[in-house]
Scaffold this motif. Sequence first.
Motif, PDB file in Angstrom:
ATOM      1  N   GLU A 381      -5.380  43.264 -38.693  1.00 15.10           N
ATOM      2  CA  GLU A 381      -6.791  43.616 -38.879  1.00 15.10           C
ATOM      3  C   GLU A 381      -7.651  43.055 -37.742  1.00 15.10           C
ATOM      4  OE1 GLU A 381     -10.853  43.214 -39.784  1.00 15.10           O
ATOM      5  OE2 GLU A 381      -9.544  41.458 -40.051  1.00 15.10           O
ATOM      6  N   ILE A 382      -7.394  41.800 -37.355  1.00 14.44           N
ATOM      7  CA  ILE A 382      -8.160  41.195 -36.263  1.00 14.44           C
ATOM      8  C   ILE A 382      -7.912  41.950 -34.949  1.00 14.44           C
ATOM      9  CG2 ILE A 382      -8.365  39.147 -34.794  1.00 14.44           C
ATOM     10  CD1 ILE A 382      -7.859  37.441 -37.286  1.00 14.44           C
ATOM     11  N   LEU A 383      -6.653  42.241 -34.678  1.00 11.36           N
ATOM     12  CA  LEU A 383      -6.314  42.920 -33.435  1.00 11.36           C
ATOM     13  C   LEU A 383      -6.897  44.326 -33.374  1.00 11.36           C
ATOM     14  CD1 LEU A 383      -2.598  41.801 -32.981  1.00 11.36           C
ATOM     15  CD2 LEU A 383      -4.515  41.214 -31.503  1.00 11.36           C
ATOM     16  N   PHE A 384      -6.707  45.094 -34.414  1.00 13.92           N
ATOM     17  CA  PHE A 384      -7.202  46.474 -34.380  1.00 13.92           C
ATOM     18  C   PHE A 384      -8.725  46.518 -34.351  1.00 13.92           C
ATOM     19  CE2 PHE A 384      -8.562  50.444 -36.480  1.00 13.92           C
ATOM     20  CZ  PHE A 384      -8.133  51.327 -35.488  1.00 13.92           C
ATOM     21  N   SER A 385      -9.360  45.648 -35.104  1.00  7.89           N
ATOM     22  CA  SER A 385     -10.827  45.623 -35.099  1.00  7.89           C
ATOM     23  C   SER A 385     -11.366  45.300 -33.714  1.00  7.89           C
ATOM     24  CB  SER A 385     -11.340  44.597 -36.119  1.00  7.89           C
ATOM     25  OG  SER A 385     -11.002  44.969 -37.434  1.00  7.89           O
ATOM     26  N   ALA A 386     -10.711  44.352 -33.024  1.00  3.58           N
ATOM     27  CA  ALA A 386     -11.164  43.979 -31.673  1.00  3.58           C
ATOM     28  C   ALA A 386     -10.956  45.131 -30.699  1.00  3.58           C
ATOM     29  CB  ALA A 386     -10.422  42.737 -31.202  1.00  3.58           C
ATOM     30  N   ILE A 387      -9.790  45.782 -30.770  1.00  2.00           N
ATOM     31  CA  ILE A 387      -9.518  46.918 -29.882  1.00  2.00           C
ATOM     32  C   ILE A 387     -10.484  48.061 -30.177  1.00  2.00           C
ATOM     33  CG2 ILE A 387      -7.829  48.678 -29.236  1.00  2.00           C
ATOM     34  CD1 ILE A 387      -5.640  46.613 -29.946  1.00  2.00           C
ATOM     35  N   TYR A 388     -10.608  48.406 -31.435  1.00  2.00           N
ATOM     36  CA  TYR A 388     -11.430  49.554 -31.838  1.00  2.00           C
ATOM     37  C   TYR A 388     -12.896  49.343 -31.459  1.00  2.00           C
ATOM     38  CZ  TYR A 388     -13.326  53.231 -34.878  1.00  2.00           C
ATOM     39  OH  TYR A 388     -13.978  54.346 -35.361  1.00  2.00           O
ATOM     40  N   GLY A 389     -13.430  48.175 -31.777  1.00  4.57           N
ATOM     41  CA  GLY A 389     -14.835  47.917 -31.470  1.00  4.57           C
ATOM     42  C   GLY A 389     -15.105  47.869 -29.982  1.00  4.57           C
ATOM     43  N   SER A 390     -14.227  47.216 -29.229  1.00  7.23           N
ATOM     44  CA  SER A 390     -14.448  47.079 -27.792  1.00  7.23           C
ATOM     45  C   SER A 390     -14.312  48.414 -27.063  1.00  7.23           C
ATOM     46  CB  SER A 390     -13.458  46.068 -27.198  1.00  7.23           C
ATOM     47  OG  SER A 390     -13.696  44.782 -27.714  1.00  7.23           O
ATOM     48  N   VAL A 391     -13.291  49.186 -27.426  1.00  9.48           N
ATOM     49  CA  VAL A 391     -13.084  50.471 -26.752  1.00  9.48           C
ATOM     50  C   VAL A 391     -14.252  51.415 -27.022  1.00  9.48           C
ATOM     51  CG1 VAL A 391     -11.653  52.552 -26.707  1.00  9.48           C
ATOM     52  CG2 VAL A 391     -10.576  50.295 -26.658  1.00  9.48           C
ATOM     53  N   ASN A 392     -14.721  51.457 -28.231  1.00  7.14           N
ATOM     54  CA  ASN A 392     -15.852  52.347 -28.550  1.00  7.14           C
ATOM     55  C   ASN A 392     -17.136  51.891 -27.854  1.00  7.14           C
ATOM     56  OD1 ASN A 392     -14.430  54.153 -30.147  1.00  7.14           O
ATOM     57  ND2 ASN A 392     -14.795  53.012 -32.031  1.00  7.14           N
ATOM     58  N   GLU A 393     -17.366  50.591 -27.817  1.00 13.24           N
ATOM     59  CA  GLU A 393     -18.564  50.085 -27.147  1.00 13.24           C
ATOM     60  C   GLU A 393     -18.515  50.354 -25.645  1.00 13.24           C
ATOM     61  OE1 GLU A 393     -20.750  45.841 -26.050  1.00 13.24           O
ATOM     62  OE2 GLU A 393     -19.061  45.865 -27.443  1.00 13.24           O
ATOM     63  N   LEU A 394     -17.383  50.008 -25.039  1.00 13.67           N
ATOM     64  CA  LEU A 394     -17.251  50.221 -23.603  1.00 13.67           C
ATOM     65  C   LEU A 394     -17.189  51.704 -23.263  1.00 13.67           C
ATOM     66  CD1 LEU A 394     -14.646  47.401 -22.855  1.00 13.67           C
ATOM     67  CD2 LEU A 394     -17.120  47.340 -22.478  1.00 13.67           C
ATOM     68  N   GLY A 395     -16.615  52.496 -24.166  1.00 10.50           N
ATOM     69  CA  GLY A 395     -16.574  53.936 -23.944  1.00 10.50           C
ATOM     70  C   GLY A 395     -17.953  54.555 -23.916  1.00 10.50           C
ATOM     71  N   ALA A 396     -18.833  54.078 -24.796  1.00  9.64           N
ATOM     72  CA  ALA A 396     -20.206  54.590 -24.805  1.00  9.64           C
ATOM     73  C   ALA A 396     -20.921  54.253 -23.501  1.00  9.64           C
ATOM     74  CB  ALA A 396     -20.964  54.018 -25.998  1.00  9.64           C
ATOM     75  N   LYS A 397     -20.712  53.036 -22.989  1.00 15.75           N
ATOM     76  CA  LYS A 397     -21.355  52.636 -21.735  1.00 15.75           C
ATOM     77  C   LYS A 397     -20.775  53.411 -20.553  1.00 15.75           C
ATOM     78  CE  LYS A 397     -22.685  47.949 -23.027  1.00 15.75           C
ATOM     79  NZ  LYS A 397     -22.566  46.517 -22.686  1.00 15.75           N
ATOM     80  N   ALA A 398     -19.453  53.563 -20.554  1.00 19.05           N
ATOM     81  CA  ALA A 398     -18.821  54.308 -19.466  1.00 19.05           C
ATOM     82  C   ALA A 398     -19.258  55.764 -19.479  1.00 19.05           C
ATOM     83  CB  ALA A 398     -17.296  54.203 -19.579  1.00 19.05           C
ATOM     84  N   SER A 399     -19.392  56.338 -20.668  1.00 21.94           N
ATOM     85  CA  SER A 399     -19.831  57.741 -20.771  1.00 21.94           C
ATOM     86  C   SER A 399     -21.241  57.893 -20.224  1.00 21.94           C
ATOM     87  CB  SER A 399     -19.760  58.199 -22.227  1.00 21.94           C
ATOM     88  OG  SER A 399     -18.429  58.150 -22.716  1.00 21.94           O
ATOM     89  N   ALA A 400     -22.101  56.930 -20.526  1.00 19.57           N
ATOM     90  CA  ALA A 400     -23.467  56.980 -20.000  1.00 19.57           C
ATOM     91  C   ALA A 400     -23.475  56.856 -18.480  1.00 19.57           C
ATOM     92  CB  ALA A 400     -24.295  55.865 -20.635  1.00 19.57           C
ATOM     93  N   ALA A 401     -22.621  55.984 -17.949  1.00 17.06           N
ATOM     94  CA  ALA A 401     -22.568  55.796 -16.499  1.00 17.06           C
ATOM     95  C   ALA A 401     -21.998  57.010 -15.787  1.00 17.06           C
ATOM     96  CB  ALA A 401     -21.738  54.555 -16.167  1.00 17.06           C
ATOM     97  N   GLN A 402     -21.060  57.689 -16.424  1.00 15.77           N
ATOM     98  CA  GLN A 402     -20.372  58.814 -15.799  1.00 15.77           C
ATOM     99  C   GLN A 402     -21.039  60.162 -16.059  1.00 15.77           C
ATOM    100  OE1 GLN A 402     -17.498  58.834 -13.728  1.00 15.77           O
ATOM    101  NE2 GLN A 402     -18.035  56.656 -13.601  1.00 15.77           N
ATOM    102  N   GLY A 403     -21.924  60.211 -17.056  1.00 15.17           N
ATOM    103  CA  GLY A 403     -22.566  61.478 -17.383  1.00 15.17           C
ATOM    104  C   GLY A 403     -21.663  62.443 -18.111  1.00 15.17           C
ATOM    105  N   ARG A 404     -20.597  61.952 -18.697  1.00 20.04           N
ATOM    106  CA  ARG A 404     -19.693  62.757 -19.511  1.00 20.04           C
ATOM    107  C   ARG A 404     -18.956  61.828 -20.466  1.00 20.04           C
ATOM    108  NH1 ARG A 404     -14.265  62.751 -17.861  1.00 20.04           N
ATOM    109  NH2 ARG A 404     -13.862  61.629 -15.914  1.00 20.04           N
TER     110      ARG A 404
END
Length: 608
Positions: A381-404
Motif C-alpha cells: 500500500e505504501i509503495l503503490f500509493s507513493a508511485i501512483y501519487g507521484s506519477v500523477n502529480e508529475l504527469g500533470a506538471k509535465a503535461s502542462a510544460a509540454q502542451g500535451r
Amino acid sequence: MHIDPAMAGRVLKLPHTSSLAPANARSSSGSPPCGLPCGRVLPVRPGRANSWPAVATAVSKSRPQVGENAAISLQNLLGLVNGTGQRKPEQWPSSHDDTAEVATAEPPLPGSHEVRPCFPTYPPRNMHRQLSTVDVLEKIGISRHFAVEIKSILDVTYSCWLQRDEEIVLDLETCAMAFRILRMNGYDVSSDSIGSWTGCLLKEQLSSSPVQRTPLFREVQHALDSPFYTTLDRLEHKRNIEQFDAMEHQMLKTPYSPGQTSQQDLVALGAMDFSRIQSVYQRELQHLDSWVKESRLDQLPFARQKLAYFYLSAAGTMFPPELSDARVVWAKNGVLTTVVDDFFDVAGSKQELENLAALVETWDEHEETAGGCCCSSEHVEILFSAIYGSVNELGAKASAAQGRDVTGHLVEIWQELLRSMMTEVEWKESGHVPTAEEYMGNAVVTFTLGPIVLPALYFAGPKIAESVVTGPEYNELFRLMSTCGRLLNDVQTYEREYVEGKLNSVSLLVLRSGGSMTIEEARREMQGPIDACRRDLLRLVLREDSAVPRPCRELFWDMCKTCYFFYSGSDAFSSPDQKAGAVDALIHLPLQLASGNLLSGLDFSDSL
C-alpha cells in the motif's frame, strides 16, 4: 545583496577573432574524445596552472595585485550583483514546482539597468587566449551565460582547424585544447593533429619531470585519475573555483585596459553563481526530504535511503536553477525505484510482488474495486500509493510544460519496469538461466533508469513530440545509457547478487565459459562493451542532426556519468558513507578557499 541568476545580460565585448569566415561547423556524427589522457586537462605550457578564485563582497587591502585593472574590474563585476538592472519577466528562469515552494531565481531590484561583465579583449588571432577564456567559463560552470559568444569563437576555431592553421597545429597546447573543446561542443574534428599523446604516455612523462612539483602536475594527475566521464560537473566547478590561484594563472598576467573584465573576474562570477545556486539546492533537498516522510517511504525497514545520493546526481549534472523541476523529478523517481528494487530483492513475498505489479498494470482501475485499493500488505500500500501519487502529480506538471498529455507515457514506463522485474522473479523461481541476449534485453529495463531519466526529459526545456519519444534515436539513447550503467553495476555487485541468487552479466559470462574463465577475467572482459557503449552514447549526444533536442540528449549523458561516479572502482552507491562527502561538498559546505587564493581573506557571505 541580490545576485542576477543569469549573471550576464546582452552587452558583451568579444575577443578579437580571425577574419576567416566560420565554416558550417557542426558534426552529424561527432565522436567522443579518444586517444587523449582525459578530455579536460592536456599537455600545457610550463607555468600555466588551472586553478580558480572565489567570490567576494569587498576587496582586501592585503591581497596581491595582479594588475591595476583587477580591482576596477572586480568592482564592476560586483556592481552586477547589486541589481542595477532589470530583466523582462520572461527572461527570468523559474521553477514550475509550486508545491516545493523552491525559489530558483530572484530578480534584481526594480527600476535599475543591467550591468554585465565582458570578455577580456585580446589582440587579433590570439586563439590560445580565446580558447582559454572558453575553458575557464566551462570549468567554473558559467559558460551557459555566454553561449552566443562561445559559439562565435568556436566557429572561427573550427574553420582554422579545418585549414590546419599554424596557430593551432604548431602549438601542442592550443591544438589539444581546441580538439577537446570543439569535440565536446559537437564539432566534427579528427585527433590526427594531436599525435600520439595518451594517458599512459603522459603519466610516464610526468613521473620524471620537475613539473610534478607544480600545481599543473596536480591538475593533470587529477584529470588522469578522474576522467571527465566519471565526475559530476558541479563538483568539478567547485573544485576549480576553490583551487584557483591568480598569481600562477598565466592568463591573469596579461594586462587589460580599464573597464575590461579579466579571467579573475569571470571566476569570481562563477563563485557567486555557485554560492547562490547552492542555497537553491538546500531548499530543494529539504522539500524532497519532507516528501519522503509524507509518502511514508522512511517507514519501510528494508529500503535503502538514497535520497541524498540521487539529489547529488541531479544537482551535480543538471545544475542551473531553472532545471529545478527536472532535479526534483529525477530525485523522487530515484528514491521510488530504489525502494521498489529493494522490495523485489529482499523483502517482498511472491504474492506481494504480483500484487504490486498488478496494481501498477491496472493503474486507475484499482479505485473501482469495492473498498478502494486492494493491497495485500501495508508495504504494498505504501509503495503503490507513493508511485501512483507521484506519477500523477508529475504527469500533470509535465503535461502542462509540454502542451500535451504525457501522463500515460509516465505510467507506461513504470508498467514496463514492473513487468521486467517480474520476469527476473520468474527466472529465479524456475531456475532459468537466460542467454546473454535475454539477460541484457531485460536488464536494461530493470536497472531502473527509465522512471528516473525519461520523465525528467519533459522538464529539460524543449517540447518533445510523441513521434520523438517513440522514435529509434530516443530508444537507442536509452539502450546505450542503461547498458553502460547495467554493466558497470554488474562488475561491482556480482558477489552480492550471487549471494542473493541472482545472475548478472559477469556470472553469466563465467557460466557460459564452462569454467574456463575466472571472475576477474570476466570483469575485465566487460570493460570493452562498457567503453563501447559510453563512446556510442557520447556520439549520439554530441551530433547535430538529431530528432531528440540537445538538452534532452544531455540528460542521458548525465546519467551515464552518474553511473561511472558511483560504480567506477567500487559499489559506492550501496555504501552509506562513500559519497557522503560529495553530498556535503555540493549542497551544504560553502566554498573553501586555499590560503594562497587571491580572494581568500574576503568576506563574501553577503553575496547570497
